[in-house]
Design an enzyme around this catalytic site. Structure first.
Site, PDB file in Angstrom:
ATOM      1  N   THR A 120      37.791  36.299  35.504  1.00  0.00           N
ATOM      2  CA  THR A 120      38.686  37.128  36.308  1.00  0.00           C
ATOM      3  C   THR A 120      40.135  36.875  35.908  1.00  0.00           C
ATOM      4  O   THR A 120      40.482  35.833  35.368  1.00  0.00           O
ATOM      5  CB  THR A 120      38.516  36.836  37.811  1.00  0.00           C
ATOM      6  N   HIS A 121      40.986  37.842  36.178  1.00  0.00           N
ATOM      7  CA  HIS A 121      42.419  37.719  35.916  1.00  0.00           C
ATOM      8  C   HIS A 121      43.066  37.108  37.149  1.00  0.00           C
ATOM      9  O   HIS A 121      42.748  37.491  38.274  1.00  0.00           O
ATOM     10  CB  HIS A 121      43.008  39.103  35.635  1.00  0.00           C
ATOM     11  N   PRO A 122      44.001  36.175  36.975  1.00  0.00           N
ATOM     12  CA  PRO A 122      44.569  35.505  38.145  1.00  0.00           C
ATOM     13  C   PRO A 122      45.444  36.398  39.016  1.00  0.00           C
ATOM     14  O   PRO A 122      45.546  36.177  40.221  1.00  0.00           O
ATOM     15  CB  PRO A 122      45.389  34.363  37.542  1.00  0.00           C
TER      16      PRO A 122
END
Length: 199
Positions: free
Chosen positions: A34-36
């Site tokens: 996932t992207h932060p």
């Protein structure tokens, strides 16, 4: 001359994660694929294979919702802006996961990509090497060798490298190294060969 270290490349690939650390001083935790700071921007399981979705802004999210038949998600205050989607990441992911399992990865790609929504099926190594982009960029090369034709991955830096040649056979450069670089006399090289010290 190009000075390029693998460690430097690995640090550069940290991109936003490293920048966030440099600004905040907080070490990021592990979050998988996932992207932060952008949601949804991650891996999803489809009916057959994993699929990457990278919705980079609110407009793309609304278009994504329209294309997937979930326009209500684009209007929901919990998901309408990226800031809110990040806050409600788990809830949104739980809603999207079963939606993605309803079609194959290729079907999702064919539906979303033409609408400008960044996405891709996750490719195996074989699929990646056979991909038209890999073919067009010459990612796989081949050279003649004593054992036959050997395929290899070419340099991703185009325009700088010369033609790829086969690696030398064992001992092919021994005499040149000993004589021309190390300064051994021809008689000394002959003695080494006769004693079996070199091939």
């Amino acid at each position: 001359r190009i000075d390029l270290a693998l460690f430097d490349v690995a640090l550069a690939m940290l991109a936003n994660q490293a920048s966030n650390y440099l600004v905040s001083g907080q070490v990021p935790g592990r979050i998988g694929n996932t992207h932060p700071t952008i949601v949804p921007y991650q891996l999803f399981q489809t009916a057959d294979n994993p699929f990457v979705l990278a919705v980079g802004n609110d407009g793309q999210f609304r278009k994504f919702c329209d294309v997937t038949g979930t326009p209500e998600l684009g209007r929901d205050p919990r998901y309408a802006t990226n800031k809110e989607r990040v806050k409600h990441r788990d809830q949104l992911t739980a809603i999207l996961a079963p939606i993605f399992r309803a079609r194959t990865a290729q079907a999702w790609f064919e539906l979303l990509a033409p609408e400008g929504i960044p996405c891709s099926p996750v490719l195996s190594i074989g699929e990646a090497l056979a991909h038209k982009q890999a073919i067009n960029r010459g990612a796989v090369g081949a050279y003649e060798h004593a054992v036959g034709v050997v395929k290899h991955i070419t340099s991703p830096v185009h325009g700088l490298a010369g033609k790829t040649s086969a690696p030398p056979q064992l001992g092919a450069d021994t005499e040149n190294v000993l004589r021309d670089i190390l300064g051994f006399a021809p008689a000394d090289v002959a003695l080494l060969r006769a004693s079996g010290a070199i091939a």
